[in-house]
Design an enzyme around this catalytic site. Structure first.
Site, PDB file in Angstrom:
ATOM      1  N   ASP A   1     -68.734  10.846  48.990  1.00 44.03           N
ATOM      2  CA  ASP A   1     -70.245  10.336  48.565  1.00 44.03           C
ATOM      3  C   ASP A   1     -70.740   9.675  49.946  1.00 44.03           C
ATOM      4  OD1 ASP A   1     -72.389  11.216  48.107  1.00 44.03           O
ATOM      5  OD2 ASP A   1     -72.361  10.607  46.809  1.00 44.03           O
TER       6      ASP A   1
ATOM      7  N   HIS B   1     -70.765  13.551  58.282  1.00 37.86           N
ATOM      8  CA  HIS B   1     -69.601  14.493  57.390  1.00 37.86           C
ATOM      9  C   HIS B   1     -68.027  14.173  59.060  1.00 37.86           C
ATOM     10  CE1 HIS B   1     -72.130  16.113  54.824  1.00 37.86           C
ATOM     11  NE2 HIS B   1     -72.571  16.110  55.421  1.00 37.86           N
TER      12      HIS B   1
ATOM     13  N   ARG C   1     -78.155  22.806  50.816  1.00 38.66           N
ATOM     14  CA  ARG C   1     -78.556  21.870  51.653  1.00 38.66           C
ATOM     15  C   ARG C   1     -78.964  23.340  52.918  1.00 38.66           C
ATOM     16  NH1 ARG C   1     -74.992  16.997  51.178  1.00 38.66           N
ATOM     17  NH2 ARG C   1     -75.190  16.879  49.170  1.00 38.66           N
TER      18      ARG C   1
ATOM     19  N   LEU D   1     -47.203  15.441  50.034  1.00 41.82           N
ATOM     20  CA  LEU D   1     -48.030  15.140  49.594  1.00 41.82           C
ATOM     21  C   LEU D   1     -48.566  16.480  48.987  1.00 41.82           C
ATOM     22  CD1 LEU D   1     -50.478  12.619  48.814  1.00 41.82           C
ATOM     23  CD2 LEU D   1     -51.075  13.373  50.414  1.00 41.82           C
TER      24      LEU D   1
END
Ligand code: FPP
Length: 243
Positions: A21, A38, A72, A132
Site C-alpha cells: 500500500d 505503481h 478505480r 520461492l
C-alpha cells in the site's frame, strides 16, 4: 553495516504476505501521476522478491489487484493490467532462472483473454520451481474466495459433517500453501482490506508507515526481526506459561 545484516534462518517466516500500500501517496507526494507510484512499486517488488529468496522465505503472497480495485479510474485499472503484462514479459525468464514458482490467486475470468493466457503460460513454465512460491493475488478478494469455496463444496456434494477447517483450506485459492506466518502492510493503514481473511486467522501482522516503493530490504529485515520476537500462541498459552 545494517544493510548486509542477515536474519537467522530459523526465525524467518516461511510464508510472508504483503499488502503493498501507499503507491498513490508516494507518487502524489512527488507531484507524479498515481501510475508512476505503481511502476515504482513494481520495481520495488522485484527487489523484495530477491530479498525474500536471500532470507530464505519459501512463500510470498502479494496483493496486486483486489476485487474492489475495479472501482478505480479506468486509466489506473488499465495501467495495473499493463503492469501485470509487463512483469510477465520482462521478468519471467529471470524469475524462472531464480527458481521462482509463479501462482495466481483470485479470478482470472474478468481479465483480457490474452492476459489470462500469459498468466497461465507463466504458471505452467515455472510449476516445477521450488526456491520461492510467489502467489500473485490479482482480482482477488477474501470474501469472493470464500464464496467460491462454498459453491465448489456444495457442487462436490460434500456432506455437512465432512466440512472442517482442513477441508475448507483445500477449497481456497491457496490450496497446498501453508497459512501466512506474517502479513505486512505498508503505508500505515490499520485494515485487513479483504486480504487472506481465511488464511490469516493466526498470522502475525506488521504495519509500517513506509510507503511500498520505499519498503526496501532493510525494512523487510526490520519486519522479520519484529516477527522473530513475537510469541505465537494460536489462542493457547505460551510455553513459559505452561511450565
Ligand atoms: C495500493 O496502493 C496498491 C495497489 C492497489 C496496487 C499494487 C500493485 C503493485 C505494487 C504492482 C505490482 C503488480 C503486479 C501485477 C505484479 P494505493 O494505490 O492504494 O496507494 P494509496 O493508498 O497511497 O493511494
Amino acid at each position: 553495516m545494517a544493510k548486509n545484516k542477515a536474519v537467522s534462518r530459523s526465525r524467518v517466516p516461511t510464508h510472508v504476505a504483503i499488502i503493498m500500500d501507499g503507491n498513490g501517496r508516494w507518487a502524489i507526494s512527488r507531484g507524479l501521476p498515481r501510475l508512476a507510484g505503481h511502476r515504482a512499486g513494481t520495481e520495488n517488488l522485484r527487489r523484495i522478491i530477491t530479498a525474500c529468496i536471500e532470507f530464505g522465505v519459501k512463500y510470498l503472497t502479494i496483493y496486486a489487484f483486489s476485487t474492489e480495485n475495479w472501482g478505480r479510474p479506468r486509466e489506473e485499472v488499465d495501467g495495473l493490467m499493463r503492469i501485470l503484462e509487463d512483469v510477465i514479459d520482462k521478468e519471467l525468464a529471470e524469475l524462472n532462472k531464480e527458481g521462482v514458482q509463479l501462482r495466481h490467486i483470485g479470478r482470472l475470468e474478468r481479465l483480457d483473454p490474452k492476459l489470462q493466457e500469459k498468466v497461465l503460460e507463466a504458471i505452467d513454465l515455472t510449476k516445477n520451481n521450488n526456491r520461492l512460491v510467489l502467489n500473485v493475488a490479482f482480482n482477488y478478494g477474501g470474501r469472493d474466495e470464500i464464496i467460491c469455496a462454498i459453491q465448489r463444496i456444495i457442487n462436490d456434494g460434500v456432506k455437512p459433517e465432512e466440512v472442517n477447517s482442513a477441508l475448507v483450506s483445500r477449497y481456497m485459492f491457496t490450496a497446498g500453501v501453508p497459512d501466512p506466518d506474517l502479513i505486512i502492510r505498508t503505508s500505515g493503514e490499520l485494515r485487513v482490506s479483504n486480504f487472506l481473511i481465511w488464511q490469516g486467522a493466526y498470522s502475525e501482522w506488521y504495519v509500517t508507515s513506509v510507503y511500498w516503493p520505499d519498503f526496501d530490504k532493510e525494512e523487510l529485515r526490520k519486519a522479520f526481526d519484529t516477527f522473530a520476537k513475537r510469541d505465537r500462541r494460536y489462542g493457547g498459552l505460551s510455553q513459559t506459561d505452561e511450565e
